[in-house]
Design a protein around this motif. Structure first.
Motif, PDB file in Angstrom:
ATOM      1  N   PHE A 172       9.771  59.175  87.442  1.00  0.00           N
ATOM      2  CA  PHE A 172       9.852  57.753  87.111  1.00  0.00           C
ATOM      3  C   PHE A 172       9.145  56.901  88.162  1.00  0.00           C
ATOM      4  O   PHE A 172       8.434  55.948  87.838  1.00  0.00           O
ATOM      5  CB  PHE A 172      11.320  57.315  86.998  1.00  0.00           C
ATOM      6  CG  PHE A 172      12.095  57.984  85.898  1.00  0.00           C
ATOM      7  CD1 PHE A 172      11.451  58.540  84.800  1.00  0.00           C
ATOM      8  CD2 PHE A 172      13.475  58.067  85.964  1.00  0.00           C
ATOM      9  CE1 PHE A 172      12.172  59.159  83.782  1.00  0.00           C
ATOM     10  CE2 PHE A 172      14.211  58.675  84.950  1.00  0.00           C
ATOM     11  CZ  PHE A 172      13.554  59.227  83.865  1.00  0.00           C
ATOM     12  N   TYR A 210      16.813  55.446  87.330  1.00  0.00           N
ATOM     13  CA  TYR A 210      15.756  54.435  87.281  1.00  0.00           C
ATOM     14  C   TYR A 210      15.814  53.507  88.503  1.00  0.00           C
ATOM     15  O   TYR A 210      14.772  53.117  89.044  1.00  0.00           O
ATOM     16  CB  TYR A 210      15.882  53.598  86.007  1.00  0.00           C
ATOM     17  CG  TYR A 210      15.541  54.333  84.734  1.00  0.00           C
ATOM     18  CD1 TYR A 210      14.277  54.860  84.524  1.00  0.00           C
ATOM     19  CD2 TYR A 210      16.479  54.480  83.716  1.00  0.00           C
ATOM     20  CE1 TYR A 210      13.949  55.510  83.341  1.00  0.00           C
ATOM     21  CE2 TYR A 210      16.172  55.122  82.529  1.00  0.00           C
ATOM     22  CZ  TYR A 210      14.905  55.642  82.353  1.00  0.00           C
ATOM     23  OH  TYR A 210      14.587  56.289  81.184  1.00  0.00           O
ATOM     24  N   HIS A 232       9.700  51.917  80.861  1.00  0.00           N
ATOM     25  CA  HIS A 232      10.184  53.202  80.355  1.00  0.00           C
ATOM     26  C   HIS A 232      11.055  52.964  79.130  1.00  0.00           C
ATOM     27  O   HIS A 232      11.787  51.977  79.065  1.00  0.00           O
ATOM     28  CB  HIS A 232      11.048  53.914  81.412  1.00  0.00           C
ATOM     29  CG  HIS A 232      10.272  54.605  82.484  1.00  0.00           C
ATOM     30  ND1 HIS A 232      10.339  54.242  83.812  1.00  0.00           N
ATOM     31  CD2 HIS A 232       9.418  55.663  82.423  1.00  0.00           C
ATOM     32  CE1 HIS A 232       9.560  55.037  84.529  1.00  0.00           C
ATOM     33  NE2 HIS A 232       8.991  55.907  83.708  1.00  0.00           N
ATOM     34  N   GLY A 234      10.886  57.742  78.988  1.00  0.00           N
ATOM     35  CA  GLY A 234      11.958  57.801  79.971  1.00  0.00           C
ATOM     36  C   GLY A 234      12.773  59.071  79.833  1.00  0.00           C
ATOM     37  O   GLY A 234      12.283  60.094  79.378  1.00  0.00           O
TER      38      GLY A 234
END
Length: 380
Positions: free
Chosen positions: A130, A171, A71, A113
């Motif tokens: 994600f 993340y 990302h 991202g």
């Protein structure tokens, strides 16, 4: 010429995914290019501890088996970024062209991202998106397992009472939800956010961090135990960092710099028993690019109160120092995941300023790492 995994490797599912957070940054680009160069025999694996004899037969994945993705919120193709790094002296001239297929393949697996300015998605929606990107990567490439490695710019510590997770923790949560091992090479919060504690336990994956130990703190982890073991009283330890590039820009924010310095100070406090006087100053010097100069000034006291001074200067390229450690950590955590080790891995403290337990002295951390290599070998 560059190599790619053989048909047999693809079919037996032995490839390993490496998913970078900050996939178009200098560290990730250097790691991808360096991995391809070493796997092809174009360059030596200098700086990679896992390529030393101590790790022979420990079951680590081959560098040629790595498949990269990630990302990033930045645009621009990875081959172009590699060319920029070569122009700055970070990568050898000619290397970006030699490993262009590998750079292009990794670039094709990079996804946008976030959160981006104006993004209306809440934490749950971002984590789900994600995690879906990571799962899709694993399914599409057929990797046996994936390691998520955070090499993005340093973020400030979360404000007290903040209701939203910082990006690094979004993340990290996505990695845990996708069932991936996780490495935080930055001082950002990542998996250490209290809201992620239950998820980290339930995910049953190995994770390691925080903040890669590449330069000034590496030297501190050697020198501080020396003063302690020789019964020399350290009265003050001051430092200064001059750096450019993305890190320099992000660390110009005092809150981000404070997060970075916390790990540097921990090494001193752990080894000396108390934090001496002095501070670390970080200055953004864009002209330096990916190069950094770190200076330390140590005032210590010897027999009968004699005052003495030690000064050190470290000049290096952060990306070139960090990339081999990132590849080491991807191999080690992938292997740990394979043999079903879970939770924080203090054995990997050798690589971090702010590790998950264990000694802060480099020699003791190295001994723990070698013992971990034996454990991985015995599990074969």
């Amino acid at each position: 010429m560059p190599v790619s995994p053989s048909a047999d490797t693809r079919e037996n599912g032995s490839r390993t995914g490496v998913w970078f957070i900050g996939a178009r940054g200098s560290v990730a680009t250097t790691a991808v290019a360096g991995c391809a160069a070493v796997a092809a025999g174009l360059k030596a694996a200098t700086g990679m501890v896992t390529e030393t004899p101590a790790f022979t037969d420990s079951g680590l994945p081959d560098l040629a088996s790595f498949v990269f993705g990630g990302h990033d919120v930045a645009g621009g193709p990875l081959p172009k970024r590699a060319e920029e790094l070569a122009d700055g002296g970070v990568l050898p001239h000619g290397l970006p062209a030699a490993v262009r297929p590998e750079l292009a393949a990794a670039d094709a697996e990079i996804r946008m991202g976030g959160p981006l300015p104006g993004d209306t998605r809440d934490d749950e929606e971002l984590i789900a998106a994600f995690a879906a990107d990571i799962a899709s990567f694993a399914e599409r490439t057929g990797v046996a397992r994936t390691v998520v490695v955070n090499v993005s710019s340093t973020e400030p510590a979360p404000a007290e009472g903040a209701t939203q997770l910082p990006a690094s923790s979004l993340y990290a949560a996505a990695a845990l939800r996708a069932g991936c091992a996780y490495v935080n090479f930055t001082p950002s919060t990542g998996v250490h956010h209290p809201d992620l504690a239950a998820l980290a336990q339930a995910a049953a994956v190995p994770y390691a961090g925080r903040d890669g130990k590449t330069g000034q703190t590496l030297l501190r982890a050697v020198l501080a135990p020396m003063f302690h073991q020789r019964a020399l009283a350290v009265r003050a330890w001051s430092g200064s960092n001059l750096l450019g590039g993305g890190d320099g820009a992000s660390l110009a924010d005092p809150a981000a710099a404070a997060a970075k310095n916390a790990g540097k100070n921990r090494v001193l406090e752990d080894n000396l028993g108390a934090l001496p006087e002095g501070e670390v100053h970080i200055d953004d010097v864009p002209a330096l690019g990916d190069w950094k100069t770190a200076w330390d000034h140590i005032v210590f006291e010897g027999f009968l109160g004699s005052k003495m001074v030690l000064q050190t200067i470290w000049q290096g390229c952060d990306s070139a120092l960090a990339a081999p450690l990132v590849l080491d950590l991807a191999r080690l955590t992938a292997r740990a995941h394979e043999i079903r080790l879970t939770g924080p891995r203090p054995e990997l403290g050798f690589y971090f300023k702010d590790p998950d337990g264990g000694s802060g002295a480099l020699a003791e951390q190295y001994a723990a790492l070698l013992a971990f290599a034996d454990r991985l070998r015995e599990a074969r």
